[in-house]
Write a protein that holds these residues in place. Structure first.
Motif, PDB file in Angstrom:
ATOM      1  N   MET A 196      -1.118 -11.149  -6.830  1.00 44.44           N
ATOM      2  CA  MET A 196      -1.121 -10.814  -5.406  1.00 44.44           C
ATOM      3  C   MET A 196      -2.501 -10.996  -4.791  1.00 44.44           C
ATOM      4  O   MET A 196      -3.515 -10.635  -5.400  1.00 44.44           O
ATOM      5  CB  MET A 196      -0.649  -9.373  -5.211  1.00 44.44           C
ATOM      6  N   GLY A 250      -2.682 -10.338  -1.178  1.00 41.46           N
ATOM      7  CA  GLY A 250      -2.590  -9.638   0.092  1.00 41.46           C
ATOM      8  C   GLY A 250      -1.983 -10.509   1.174  1.00 41.46           C
ATOM      9  O   GLY A 250      -1.652 -10.027   2.255  1.00 41.46           O
ATOM     10  N   THR A 278       2.975 -11.425  -1.306  1.00 39.34           N
ATOM     11  CA  THR A 278       3.584 -10.136  -0.963  1.00 39.34           C
ATOM     12  C   THR A 278       5.097 -10.257  -0.881  1.00 39.34           C
ATOM     13  O   THR A 278       5.834  -9.391  -1.380  1.00 39.34           O
ATOM     14  CB  THR A 278       3.024  -9.613   0.380  1.00 39.34           C
ATOM     15  N   GLY A 322       2.256  -5.612  -9.921  1.00 37.12           N
ATOM     16  CA  GLY A 322       1.335  -6.400  -9.113  1.00 37.12           C
ATOM     17  C   GLY A 322      -0.054  -6.421  -9.728  1.00 37.12           C
ATOM     18  O   GLY A 322      -0.532  -5.396 -10.223  1.00 37.12           O
ATOM     19  N   GLU A 367      -4.976  -3.457   0.817  1.00 37.54           N
ATOM     20  CA  GLU A 367      -3.670  -3.784   1.385  1.00 37.54           C
ATOM     21  C   GLU A 367      -2.621  -3.966   0.288  1.00 37.54           C
ATOM     22  O   GLU A 367      -1.473  -3.524   0.432  1.00 37.54           O
ATOM     23  CB  GLU A 367      -3.777  -5.032   2.256  1.00 37.54           C
ATOM     24  N   CYS A 368      -3.007  -4.610  -0.803  1.00 35.98           N
ATOM     25  CA  CYS A 368      -2.087  -4.782  -1.934  1.00 35.98           C
ATOM     26  C   CYS A 368      -1.724  -3.430  -2.535  1.00 35.98           C
ATOM     27  O   CYS A 368      -0.553  -3.157  -2.855  1.00 35.98           O
ATOM     28  CB  CYS A 368      -2.723  -5.663  -3.008  1.00 35.98           C
ATOM     29  N   PHE A 373       0.711  -1.602  -0.225  1.00 38.88           N
ATOM     30  CA  PHE A 373       2.051  -2.197  -0.301  1.00 38.88           C
ATOM     31  C   PHE A 373       2.755  -1.774  -1.585  1.00 38.88           C
ATOM     32  O   PHE A 373       3.930  -1.373  -1.569  1.00 38.88           O
ATOM     33  CB  PHE A 373       1.962  -3.717  -0.231  1.00 38.88           C
ATOM     34  N   CYS A 374       2.061  -1.860  -2.702  1.00 36.75           N
ATOM     35  CA  CYS A 374       2.668  -1.522  -3.993  1.00 36.75           C
ATOM     36  C   CYS A 374       3.039  -0.038  -4.063  1.00 36.75           C
ATOM     37  O   CYS A 374       4.111   0.331  -4.573  1.00 36.75           O
ATOM     38  CB  CYS A 374       1.731  -1.904  -5.139  1.00 36.75           C
ATOM     39  N   TYR A 410       0.516  -1.270 -10.063  1.00 41.74           N
ATOM     40  CA  TYR A 410      -0.491  -2.197  -9.541  1.00 41.74           C
ATOM     41  C   TYR A 410      -1.795  -2.082 -10.326  1.00 41.74           C
ATOM     42  O   TYR A 410      -2.230  -0.973 -10.694  1.00 41.74           O
ATOM     43  CB  TYR A 410      -0.756  -1.907  -8.066  1.00 41.74           C
ATOM     44  N   LEU A 417       6.879  -6.409   6.665  1.00 39.34           N
ATOM     45  CA  LEU A 417       5.715  -6.499   5.777  1.00 39.34           C
ATOM     46  C   LEU A 417       4.460  -6.751   6.600  1.00 39.34           C
ATOM     47  O   LEU A 417       4.416  -7.697   7.403  1.00 39.34           O
ATOM     48  CB  LEU A 417       5.900  -7.630   4.757  1.00 39.34           C
ATOM     49  N   ALA A 461       1.784  -7.980   5.714  1.00 41.65           N
ATOM     50  CA  ALA A 461       1.173  -9.265   5.348  1.00 41.65           C
ATOM     51  C   ALA A 461       1.617 -10.393   6.262  1.00 41.65           C
ATOM     52  O   ALA A 461       0.936 -11.421   6.370  1.00 41.65           O
ATOM     53  CB  ALA A 461       1.513  -9.606   3.900  1.00 41.65           C
TER      54      ALA A 461
END
Length: 390
Positions: free
Chosen positions: A19, A21, A26, A41, A75-76, A79-80, A87, A214, A216
């Motif tokens: 990932m 971002g 994503t 991730g 950001e990753c 999201f996770c 992650y 999302l 992203a």
């Protein structure tokens, strides 16, 4: 030859997703989670803070290497967490510095035009990153990324052999084709690699991401490995060595600020005044010269490439015909490929191969990759070492 698309991850499979971002990776993680896969991730940590922060009135472009990494990781992580995805951030700074940044600088300082993304995919993204995953004790069925490409296998063995390696083929969205960047990823690694966006167009990816709300989907795309604002800073560790800019007859046209700032085919930023369009024809490292010429003089009939890789390490045992791309943005052209017989005084990295074009090609640049395709599938490729002028 017919090729078989390799199956995608199914419900219950453990899938590691690389990932960044961005919207592509994503969406891959999101759709695999929705499918019922156990998604993990992972993000590469590349930025070492070795370059000073650049301040600009304009927003800095998204890039792979830069201070924006901290925001991308956040950001990753967000999201996770929101989607129940395990992650990890994997530190690959040392490998990236050695195999990508130092390579990039060295190639330019030797008058060649490197492709850092190809190097990064081979050594870092599908190398050090996966080693980091292994070191964490993570066992997985597949490793997926947001690249636009496919993994296939031939129905028959290559070149009359019984071997059926895992190979890279083009995706549905030709405008986003990323196969050129992936040609050096070994078949043994590709066995567990999948690209879930292979059959999608970029417009569909954005639509699906927006429909899934999302964040992203609102981000701009990362295009370069480093922002142009940082280019000069990368080379600031060694003073540039100015020299002459000449034409093909040896007439001095001006001064260059260091050969690392020039590449074959370049027209802008040359700082010379002549009454006809000129381009960088070649770079004479030994004499520290940048050679300019009219556009027609940049055409060549072929090239010699070394540091070659073949799908599954299976070399052809006779001359073959294929299509070749000499840079990412070039259109494939038909060619003939055969072993190159080394001449006295020549030195190559591994066995060199000769590629003769069916029609002249412009601005072939040593250091770039010549990638071979047959039926839309990559047979192999190498690093351009010599150019055959018309």
């Amino acid at each position: 030859m017919n090729y078989i698309n390799q199956e995608m991850p199914k419900k219950g499979d453990t899938v590691v997703v690389g990932m960044s971002g961005g919207v592509d990776s994503t969406l891959v993680a999101f759709t695999l989670k929705q499918k019922g896969c156990k998604v993990i991730g992972v993000t590469m940590s590349l930025w070492d803070g070795s370059l000073p922060e650049v301040k600009s009135d304009k927003p800095l472009k998204e890039s792979c290497f830069g201070p924006g990494e901290e925001k991308n990781i956040a950001e990753c992580e967000k999201f996770c967490a929101e989607n129940g995805i395990e992650y990890h951030v994997i530190d690959v700074k040392e490998t990236y510095k050695k195999e990508v940044l130092e390579y990039f600088k060295s190639e330019y300082r030797h008058g060649r035009t490197p492709n850092p993304c190809i190097r990064c995919n081979m050594m870092v993204k599908f190398g050090a990153l996966l080693k980091g995953v292994q070191d964490l004790g993570i066992n997985y069925d597949y490793f997926c990324t947001g690249h636009y490409a496919r993994v296939v296998r031939p129905e028959e063995g290559l070149y009359k052999s019984e071997n059926r390696p895992f190979m890279i083929a083009g995706a549905t969205d030709i405008s986003k084709d990323q196969t050129y960047f992936l040609y050096r990823v070994p078949s043994a690694v590709l066995e567990k690699v999948r690209f879930p966006l292979a059959m999608m167009k970029k417009t569909e990816v954005f639509e699906l991401a927006r429909n899934a709300n999302l964040e992203a989907a609102q981000r701009s795309e990362s295009q370069d490995f480093i922002g142009e604002e940082y280019f000069d800073l990368i080379f600031s560790d060694v003073p540039s060595k100015p020299g002459d800019i000449i034409d093909l007859d040896g007439h001095v046209l001006g001064k260059h600020r260091g050969i690392e700032h020039y590449t074959i085919g370049q027209r802008r930023g040359l700082g010379v005044a002549v009454n006809y369009p000129v381009y960088v024809h070649s770079i004479d490292v030994k004499n520290n010269l940048v050679v300019l010429a009219p556009n027609d003089a940049l055409n060549s009939s072929g090239l010699v490439a070394d540091d070659f890789v073949w799908a599954g390490n299976i070399e052809p045992n006779e001359e073959i015909e294929a299509m070749v791309k000499i840079r990412l943005a070039s259109k494939p052209v038909s060619c003939k490929i055969s072993e190159y017989k080394t001449k006295e005084g020549e030195s190559f990295n591994g066995k060199p191969w000769k590629i003769i074009f069916s029609e002249p090609q412009r601005a072939v640049a040593p250091g770039q990759s010549a990638v071979l395709y047959k039926d839309g599938v990559i047979l192999g490729g190498g690093i351009i070492s010599q150019v055959m002028q018309l």
